[in-house]
Design a protein around this motif. Structure first.
Motif, PDB file in Angstrom:
ATOM      1  N   ARG A 158       0.834  -1.204   0.000  1.00 52.51           N
ATOM      2  CA  ARG A 158       0.000   0.000   0.000  1.00 52.51           C
ATOM      3  C   ARG A 158       0.875   1.264   0.000  1.00 52.51           C
ATOM      4  NH1 ARG A 158      -5.308   0.894   1.365  1.00 52.51           N
ATOM      5  NH2 ARG A 158      -5.491  -1.282   2.013  1.00 52.51           N
ATOM      6  N   GLU A 159       1.939   1.245   0.807  1.00 49.36           N
ATOM      7  CA  GLU A 159       2.844   2.407   0.853  1.00 49.36           C
ATOM      8  C   GLU A 159       3.572   2.581  -0.478  1.00 49.36           C
ATOM      9  OE1 GLU A 159       3.961   2.375   5.625  1.00 49.36           O
ATOM     10  OE2 GLU A 159       4.999   1.023   4.230  1.00 49.36           O
ATOM     11  N   PHE A 160       3.948   1.464  -1.086  1.00 46.18           N
ATOM     12  CA  PHE A 160       4.627   1.512  -2.383  1.00 46.18           C
ATOM     13  C   PHE A 160       3.727   2.152  -3.433  1.00 46.18           C
ATOM     14  CE2 PHE A 160       5.187  -0.508  -6.549  1.00 46.18           C
ATOM     15  CZ  PHE A 160       6.494  -0.153  -6.830  1.00 46.18           C
ATOM     16  N   LEU A 161       2.466   1.730  -3.488  1.00 47.98           N
ATOM     17  CA  LEU A 161       1.534   2.262  -4.475  1.00 47.98           C
ATOM     18  C   LEU A 161       1.180   3.720  -4.171  1.00 47.98           C
ATOM     19  CD1 LEU A 161      -0.693  -0.914  -4.784  1.00 47.98           C
ATOM     20  CD2 LEU A 161       0.871  -0.024  -6.524  1.00 47.98           C
ATOM     21  N   ARG A 162       1.144   4.072  -2.885  1.00 46.88           N
ATOM     22  CA  ARG A 162       0.847   5.465  -2.516  1.00 46.88           C
ATOM     23  C   ARG A 162       1.951   6.398  -3.002  1.00 46.88           C
ATOM     24  NH1 ARG A 162       3.062   8.417   1.042  1.00 46.88           N
ATOM     25  NH2 ARG A 162       3.977   6.663   2.161  1.00 46.88           N
ATOM     26  N   ILE A 163       3.208   6.028  -2.759  1.00 48.38           N
ATOM     27  CA  ILE A 163       4.299   6.919  -3.166  1.00 48.38           C
ATOM     28  C   ILE A 163       4.391   6.986  -4.687  1.00 48.38           C
ATOM     29  CG2 ILE A 163       6.229   5.263  -3.207  1.00 48.38           C
ATOM     30  CD1 ILE A 163       6.304   8.843  -1.816  1.00 48.38           C
ATOM     31  N   ALA A 164       4.054   5.884  -5.371  1.00 47.06           N
ATOM     32  CA  ALA A 164       4.045   5.905  -6.839  1.00 47.06           C
ATOM     33  C   ALA A 164       3.024   6.923  -7.343  1.00 47.06           C
ATOM     34  CB  ALA A 164       3.726   4.517  -7.388  1.00 47.06           C
ATOM     35  N   SER A 165       1.856   6.949  -6.710  1.00 44.79           N
ATOM     36  CA  SER A 165       0.818   7.913  -7.107  1.00 44.79           C
ATOM     37  C   SER A 165       1.258   9.344  -6.819  1.00 44.79           C
ATOM     38  CB  SER A 165      -0.487   7.611  -6.371  1.00 44.79           C
ATOM     39  OG  SER A 165      -0.997   6.357  -6.752  1.00 44.79           O
ATOM     40  N   GLU A 166       1.901   9.549  -5.672  1.00 44.97           N
ATOM     41  CA  GLU A 166       2.356  10.893  -5.311  1.00 44.97           C
ATOM     42  C   GLU A 166       3.439  11.386  -6.268  1.00 44.97           C
ATOM     43  OE1 GLU A 166       3.489  10.930  -1.209  1.00 44.97           O
ATOM     44  OE2 GLU A 166       1.495  10.385  -0.499  1.00 44.97           O
ATOM     45  N   GLN A 167       4.375  10.521  -6.595  1.00 42.05           N
ATOM     46  CA  GLN A 167       5.440  10.908  -7.519  1.00 42.05           C
ATOM     47  C   GLN A 167       4.868  11.242  -8.892  1.00 42.05           C
ATOM     48  OE1 GLN A 167       7.828   7.361  -6.968  1.00 42.05           O
ATOM     49  NE2 GLN A 167       9.342   8.442  -5.723  1.00 42.05           N
ATOM     50  N   ASN A 168       3.930  10.411  -9.350  1.00 41.25           N
ATOM     51  CA  ASN A 168       3.326  10.648 -10.651  1.00 41.25           C
ATOM     52  C   ASN A 168       2.502  11.933 -10.667  1.00 41.25           C
ATOM     53  OD1 ASN A 168       0.514   9.956 -12.356  1.00 41.25           O
ATOM     54  ND2 ASN A 168       2.430   9.636 -13.453  1.00 41.25           N
ATOM     55  N   ALA A 169       1.710  12.153  -9.625  1.00 40.28           N
ATOM     56  CA  ALA A 169       0.865  13.347  -9.575  1.00 40.28           C
ATOM     57  C   ALA A 169       1.707  14.613  -9.616  1.00 40.28           C
ATOM     58  CB  ALA A 169      -0.007  13.323  -8.316  1.00 40.28           C
ATOM     59  N   PHE A 170       2.808  14.612  -8.868  1.00 40.66           N
ATOM     60  CA  PHE A 170       3.686  15.782  -8.889  1.00 40.66           C
ATOM     61  C   PHE A 170       4.283  15.987 -10.278  1.00 40.66           C
ATOM     62  CE2 PHE A 170       7.889  17.704  -8.652  1.00 40.66           C
ATOM     63  CZ  PHE A 170       7.581  18.914  -8.048  1.00 40.66           C
ATOM     64  N   MET A 171       4.774  14.908 -10.886  1.00 36.58           N
ATOM     65  CA  MET A 171       5.401  15.022 -12.202  1.00 36.58           C
ATOM     66  C   MET A 171       4.403  15.507 -13.246  1.00 36.58           C
ATOM     67  SD  MET A 171       8.243  14.748 -13.912  1.00 36.58           S
ATOM     68  CE  MET A 171       9.409  13.597 -13.153  1.00 36.58           C
ATOM     69  N   VAL A 172       3.181  14.994 -13.207  1.00 38.23           N
ATOM     70  CA  VAL A 172       2.168  15.396 -14.188  1.00 38.23           C
ATOM     71  C   VAL A 172       1.866  16.889 -14.072  1.00 38.23           C
ATOM     72  CG1 VAL A 172      -0.270  15.157 -14.820  1.00 38.23           C
ATOM     73  CG2 VAL A 172       1.127  13.116 -14.446  1.00 38.23           C
ATOM     74  N   ARG A 173       1.683  17.376 -12.840  1.00 41.29           N
ATOM     75  CA  ARG A 173       1.378  18.798 -12.665  1.00 41.29           C
ATOM     76  C   ARG A 173       2.581  19.663 -13.076  1.00 41.29           C
ATOM     77  NH1 ARG A 173      -0.141  17.090  -7.716  1.00 41.29           N
ATOM     78  NH2 ARG A 173       1.586  18.273  -6.842  1.00 41.29           N
ATOM     79  N   TRP A 174       3.773  19.242 -12.678  1.00 39.06           N
ATOM     80  CA  TRP A 174       4.988  20.010 -12.965  1.00 39.06           C
ATOM     81  C   TRP A 174       5.254  20.097 -14.468  1.00 39.06           C
ATOM     82  CZ3 TRP A 174      10.572  17.907 -11.867  1.00 39.06           C
ATOM     83  CH2 TRP A 174      11.510  18.937 -12.070  1.00 39.06           C
ATOM     84  N   MET A 175       5.279  18.947 -15.142  1.00 39.17           N
ATOM     85  CA  MET A 175       5.596  18.936 -16.568  1.00 39.17           C
ATOM     86  C   MET A 175       4.478  19.525 -17.416  1.00 39.17           C
ATOM     87  SD  MET A 175       8.663  18.017 -17.085  1.00 39.17           S
ATOM     88  CE  MET A 175       9.144  18.778 -15.518  1.00 39.17           C
ATOM     89  N   SER A 176       3.257  19.539 -16.900  1.00 38.39           N
ATOM     90  CA  SER A 176       2.157  20.178 -17.623  1.00 38.39           C
ATOM     91  C   SER A 176       2.400  21.675 -17.767  1.00 38.39           C
ATOM     92  CB  SER A 176       0.824  19.935 -16.907  1.00 38.39           C
ATOM     93  OG  SER A 176       0.475  18.568 -16.978  1.00 38.39           O
ATOM     94  N   ARG A 177       3.207  22.224 -16.874  1.00 43.96           N
ATOM     95  CA  ARG A 177       3.558  23.646 -16.948  1.00 43.96           C
ATOM     96  C   ARG A 177       4.855  23.887 -17.725  1.00 43.96           C
ATOM     97  NH1 ARG A 177       3.243  26.517 -11.219  1.00 43.96           N
ATOM     98  NH2 ARG A 177       3.615  28.294 -12.608  1.00 43.96           N
ATOM     99  N   ILE A 178       5.604  22.825 -17.966  1.00 38.53           N
ATOM    100  CA  ILE A 178       6.886  22.954 -18.681  1.00 38.53           C
ATOM    101  C   ILE A 178       6.704  22.578 -20.158  1.00 38.53           C
ATOM    102  CG2 ILE A 178       9.292  22.187 -18.811  1.00 38.53           C
ATOM    103  CD1 ILE A 178       8.733  23.756 -16.279  1.00 38.53           C
TER     104      ILE A 178
END
Length: 280
Positions: free
Chosen positions: A111-131
């Motif tokens: 569960r922790e593994f999947l949670r951090i995967a979602s957090e990393q992806n969510a940050f990257m998606v928002r960040w790169m959407s602006r780049i």
């Protein structure tokens, strides 16, 4: 600690014993790589996979991605996420349903593994959407699967009787310098293991190489720097053990400069990430 042939063979065996990615994932990858494909082509494939459907709708309504309205249909979710991000979701859904995840040597649950995967992806998606949204073709799945090499190395540590010693070393180092500890035990980092796994799964070569150079993006071919630097930064500021601490932020300052990434946008997205975490 010297790596012997037995340990090396265990790593290869661990990768080859993992199930192949289902055909639906390869279909989505082919569709996403085809310039003539449309969102509707992706929607048709996603709708055939109930696990992927559930994961997409759950994520679309999570505060982490910051969508302003409730998402009730797959068509909405795919349109909001975009094809590249859906590709990452598809791979993670396959991993979750087909792979046995035992990360006890890393003190992590599935569960922790999947949670951090979602957090990393969510940050990257928002960040790169602006780049540059086009970078998400590689960075969306890469950020989702950044830590998947831990599954491979964890299996080897358990099967070679090194799990307890590895756990002690992690604790002794306060869960820092993890790749160094991995190499001390197995002469390979989890990111190199992830790269080997992606190659075994016949993923895009750019994705394979981007993951491989996560630790040292400056050593990557210059054509991949636009992918490698953002992923290297993500790996250092959002980890399974710590997120956005001052020493983590300091460690990526030169990467932001070398990767020619806007510092202001990065800091704004980190602040948003921390706020969204409180809502999640």
């Amino acid at each position: 600690m010297q790596m012997n042939d037995e340990v090396n063979n265990e790593i290869v065996k661990s990768i080859k014993n993992l199930p192949m990615i289902p055909d639906a994932v390869h279909k989505i990858q082919r569709v996403c790589s085809n310039p003539h494909s449309s969102i509707s082509d992706v929607i048709k494939i996603v709708e055939t996979d109930p696990i992927l459907t559930a994961n997409l709708l759950r994520a679309a309504n999570s505060p982490l991605y910051g969508f302003s309205r409730e998402v009730t249909s797959i068509a909405q979710a795919v349109s909001l996420f975009g094809m590249s991000t859906v590709k990452g979701f598809a791979i993670v859904a396959a991993v979750k349903s087909r792979m046995r995840i035992d990360l006890s040597p890393y003190f992590l649950t599935d569960r922790e593994f999947l949670r951090i995967a979602s957090e990393q992806n969510a940050f990257m998606v928002r960040w790169m959407s602006r780049i540059d949204k086009q970078l998400l073709d590689i960075l969306a799945p890469a950020s989702f699967l950044l830590e998947i090499g831990m599954i491979v190395l964890s299996t080897v540590l358990i099967e070679t009787g090194q799990a307890d010693a590895f756990k002690e070393e992690l604790k002794k180092n306060d869960f820092k310098n993890i790749t160094k500890i991995e190499r001390d035990f197995l002469k390979i980092s989890s990111y190199e293991a992830a790269s080997a796994l992606f190659e075994y799964w016949n993923f895009d070569e750019s994705l394979v190489q981007t993951i491989f150079f996560t630790e040292y993006p400056q050593k990557a071919p210059k054509s991949l720097w636009r992918y490698c630097y953002p992923l290297a930064i993500l790996q250092r500021v959002i980890t399974p053990y710590a997120q956005c601490q001052s020493e983590q932020l300091k460690s990526v300052e030169m990467f932001l400069i070398d990767g020619q990434l806007n510092m202001k946008i990065f800091k704004e997205e980190l602040l948003t990430y921390k706020k969204l975490l409180l809502k999640d």
